[in-house]
Design a protein around this motif. Sequence first.
Motif, PDB file in Angstrom:
ATOM      1  N   LEU A   1       0.829  -1.201   0.000  1.00 37.65           N
ATOM      2  CA  LEU A   1       0.000   0.000   0.000  1.00 37.65           C
ATOM      3  C   LEU A   1       0.866   1.255   0.000  1.00 37.65           C
ATOM      4  N   ALA A   2       1.911   1.256   0.831  1.00 35.74           N
ATOM      5  CA  ALA A   2       2.800   2.413   0.886  1.00 35.74           C
ATOM      6  C   ALA A   2       3.533   2.609  -0.442  1.00 35.74           C
ATOM      7  N   GLY A   3       3.951   1.510  -1.076  1.00 32.89           N
ATOM      8  CA  GLY A   3       4.632   1.602  -2.363  1.00 32.89           C
ATOM      9  C   GLY A   3       3.732   2.175  -3.438  1.00 32.89           C
ATOM     10  N   TYR A   4       2.459   1.738  -3.459  1.00 28.47           N
ATOM     11  CA  TYR A   4       1.517   2.249  -4.458  1.00 28.47           C
ATOM     12  C   TYR A   4       1.153   3.692  -4.162  1.00 28.47           C
ATOM     13  N   ALA A   5       0.970   4.011  -2.870  1.00 33.93           N
ATOM     14  CA  ALA A   5       0.630   5.381  -2.483  1.00 33.93           C
ATOM     15  C   ALA A   5       1.707   6.358  -2.920  1.00 33.93           C
ATOM     16  N   ALA A   6       2.982   5.914  -2.900  1.00 29.58           N
ATOM     17  CA  ALA A   6       4.083   6.790  -3.288  1.00 29.58           C
ATOM     18  C   ALA A   6       4.025   7.148  -4.769  1.00 29.58           C
TER      19      ALA A   6
ATOM     20  N   LEU B   1       1.118   7.628  -6.425  1.00 27.62           N
ATOM     21  CA  LEU B   1      -0.091   8.401  -6.683  1.00 27.62           C
ATOM     22  C   LEU B   1       0.193   9.895  -6.525  1.00 27.62           C
ATOM     23  N   PRO B   2      -0.634  10.751  -7.132  1.00 24.66           N
ATOM     24  CA  PRO B   2      -0.549  12.178  -6.795  1.00 24.66           C
ATOM     25  C   PRO B   2      -0.630  12.332  -5.279  1.00 24.66           C
ATOM     26  N   VAL B   3       0.108  13.287  -4.733  1.00 25.76           N
ATOM     27  CA  VAL B   3       0.323  13.329  -3.293  1.00 25.76           C
ATOM     28  C   VAL B   3      -0.977  13.360  -2.496  1.00 25.76           C
ATOM     29  N   GLU B   4      -1.988  14.090  -3.003  1.00 25.27           N
ATOM     30  CA  GLU B   4      -3.238  14.166  -2.238  1.00 25.27           C
ATOM     31  C   GLU B   4      -3.944  12.818  -2.193  1.00 25.27           C
ATOM     32  N   PHE B   5      -3.812  12.016  -3.244  1.00 28.53           N
ATOM     33  CA  PHE B   5      -4.427  10.698  -3.249  1.00 28.53           C
ATOM     34  C   PHE B   5      -3.613   9.705  -2.427  1.00 28.53           C
ATOM     35  N   GLY B   6      -2.293   9.880  -2.415  1.00 24.94           N
ATOM     36  CA  GLY B   6      -1.481   9.036  -1.547  1.00 24.94           C
ATOM     37  C   GLY B   6      -1.841   9.229  -0.088  1.00 24.94           C
ATOM     38  N   VAL B   7      -2.044  10.499   0.302  1.00 28.38           N
ATOM     39  CA  VAL B   7      -2.469  10.783   1.680  1.00 28.38           C
ATOM     40  C   VAL B   7      -3.844  10.177   1.944  1.00 28.38           C
ATOM     41  N   LEU B   8      -4.738  10.304   0.974  1.00 35.14           N
ATOM     42  CA  LEU B   8      -6.077   9.734   1.119  1.00 35.14           C
ATOM     43  C   LEU B   8      -6.012   8.229   1.339  1.00 35.14           C
ATOM     44  N   LEU B   9      -5.209   7.531   0.527  1.00 33.77           N
ATOM     45  CA  LEU B   9      -5.103   6.083   0.654  1.00 33.77           C
ATOM     46  C   LEU B   9      -4.560   5.680   2.023  1.00 33.77           C
ATOM     47  N   MET B  10      -3.504   6.326   2.474  1.00 34.94           N
ATOM     48  CA  MET B  10      -2.903   5.941   3.744  1.00 34.94           C
ATOM     49  C   MET B  10      -3.783   6.331   4.931  1.00 34.94           C
ATOM     50  N   ARG B  11      -4.471   7.450   4.823  1.00 31.36           N
ATOM     51  CA  ARG B  11      -5.388   7.836   5.905  1.00 31.36           C
ATOM     52  C   ARG B  11      -6.532   6.834   6.022  1.00 31.36           C
ATOM     53  N   ASP B  12      -7.055   6.403   4.872  1.00 31.49           N
ATOM     54  CA  ASP B  12      -8.138   5.420   4.916  1.00 31.49           C
ATOM     55  C   ASP B  12      -7.643   4.063   5.404  1.00 31.49           C
TER      56      ASP B  12
ATOM     57  N   TRP C   1       6.852   5.876   4.704  1.00 32.09           N
ATOM     58  CA  TRP C   1       6.023   6.723   3.836  1.00 32.09           C
ATOM     59  C   TRP C   1       5.772   8.078   4.504  1.00 32.09           C
ATOM     60  N   ALA C   2       5.489   8.087   5.821  1.00 38.28           N
ATOM     61  CA  ALA C   2       5.226   9.337   6.527  1.00 38.28           C
ATOM     62  C   ALA C   2       6.455  10.241   6.513  1.00 38.28           C
ATOM     63  N   ARG C   3       7.652   9.645   6.654  1.00 37.35           N
ATOM     64  CA  ARG C   3       8.871  10.472   6.597  1.00 37.35           C
ATOM     65  C   ARG C   3       9.037  11.103   5.228  1.00 37.35           C
ATOM     66  N   ASP C   4       8.761  10.355   4.190  1.00 38.12           N
ATOM     67  CA  ASP C   4       8.908  10.875   2.828  1.00 38.12           C
ATOM     68  C   ASP C   4       7.872  11.952   2.505  1.00 38.12           C
ATOM     69  N   ASN C   5       6.764  11.944   3.238  1.00 36.47           N
ATOM     70  CA  ASN C   5       5.680  12.896   2.937  1.00 36.47           C
ATOM     71  C   ASN C   5       5.425  13.838   4.111  1.00 36.47           C
ATOM     72  N   ALA C   6       6.415  14.010   4.948  1.00 35.10           N
ATOM     73  CA  ALA C   6       6.241  14.867   6.126  1.00 35.10           C
ATOM     74  C   ALA C   6       5.841  16.276   5.756  1.00 35.10           C
ATOM     75  N   HIS C   7       6.251  16.744   4.581  1.00 31.66           N
ATOM     76  CA  HIS C   7       5.960  18.122   4.182  1.00 31.66           C
ATOM     77  C   HIS C   7       4.485  18.357   3.926  1.00 31.66           C
ATOM     78  N   VAL C   8       3.730  17.303   3.625  1.00 32.88           N
ATOM     79  CA  VAL C   8       2.283  17.478   3.379  1.00 32.88           C
ATOM     80  C   VAL C   8       1.460  17.007   4.565  1.00 32.88           C
TER      81      VAL C   8
END
Length: 327
Positions: A283-288, A290-301, A318-325
């Motif tokens: 899931l984390a690999g696929y989320a990475a 995706l467009p960033v807003e959809f990656g956040v959506l997938l991981m939040r869900d 994944w959270a470390r790589d996307n800490a900025h968002v």
Amino acid sequence: MIPSHIATALLSLIPIGRPVFLWGPPGVGKSQVVAQAAAALGRELTDIRAVLLDPVDLRGLPAIGDDGRCHWRPPAFLPTRGQGVLFLDELNAAPPLVQAACYQLILDRRLGEYALPDGWSVVAAGNREQDRAVTHRMPTALANRMVHLDFETCLEDWLAWAKKAALRPEVTAFVRFRPALLHDFDPARAERAFPSPRTWQFVSDILCAAPPAEVEYDLLRGTVGEGAAAEFTGFLRVWRELPDTDAVLGAPHSAPVPSDPAAVYAICEALARKAARDTMPALAGYAARLPVEFGVLLMRDALRQDKTMAHTEAFAAWARDNAHVLV
């Protein structure tokens, strides 16, 4: 107030016995929130549809007692012991004489010789006058004795409820994609069917019944209205052509990423339901990808599905790589 805030308010008001009236348009889930609050407090719920009553129904019938005098026998639906919530649904749709019969019950907790037990609280609900539902103006003497709460819909609250109620994933994915259609009620439009939290649950039930293709659209149109049914039918075509979720999880770094936003919403909804410790790396690999807003959506869900996923190394990376968002 959104449903979660209404529920919190009821948890405060019910134990102190303060009468409450919930105002809201049709289909937003007023009765469900009352039932959830009663269950959370461990209290019995007695649901009375005031619009179905005659004035004499609440007081009961006269009978000659052992003392030779006339006594009123209250109806069996009124509680006599324990703790609970007496829910008077559609109270302002009841005729004025029925509302008048509720005065003493709400204001004085009595009806003639009947007394509402101390452990019981009264909650009422009804539609607003502007909703063009059948309503009668509430007398000021009654309105002044109640706490009035206005009910509004909230996407996040509905999604949390839909998960617990096991609604179909394509329904929740569509409503997330088109949040304006969670509740699209305009009293100025003479529509028999319109989208609401209630009718989307009906849609989920219809899909579970697997109706034949030739009648599916007509069933949807008769449930949520023509416009919402047309959009949802188009979304269903996208949903049904999505890549298999197991195939995506098996090859998260090469599986196709849809370009259509509706399809991305759909695949995120479907994948999030597969969240588990063994699937989180995929899931984390696929989320990475995706467009960033959809990656956040997938991981939040995925976390909504199972909060323990937050403690996995895959999610932490994944959270470390996307800490900025995520800040």
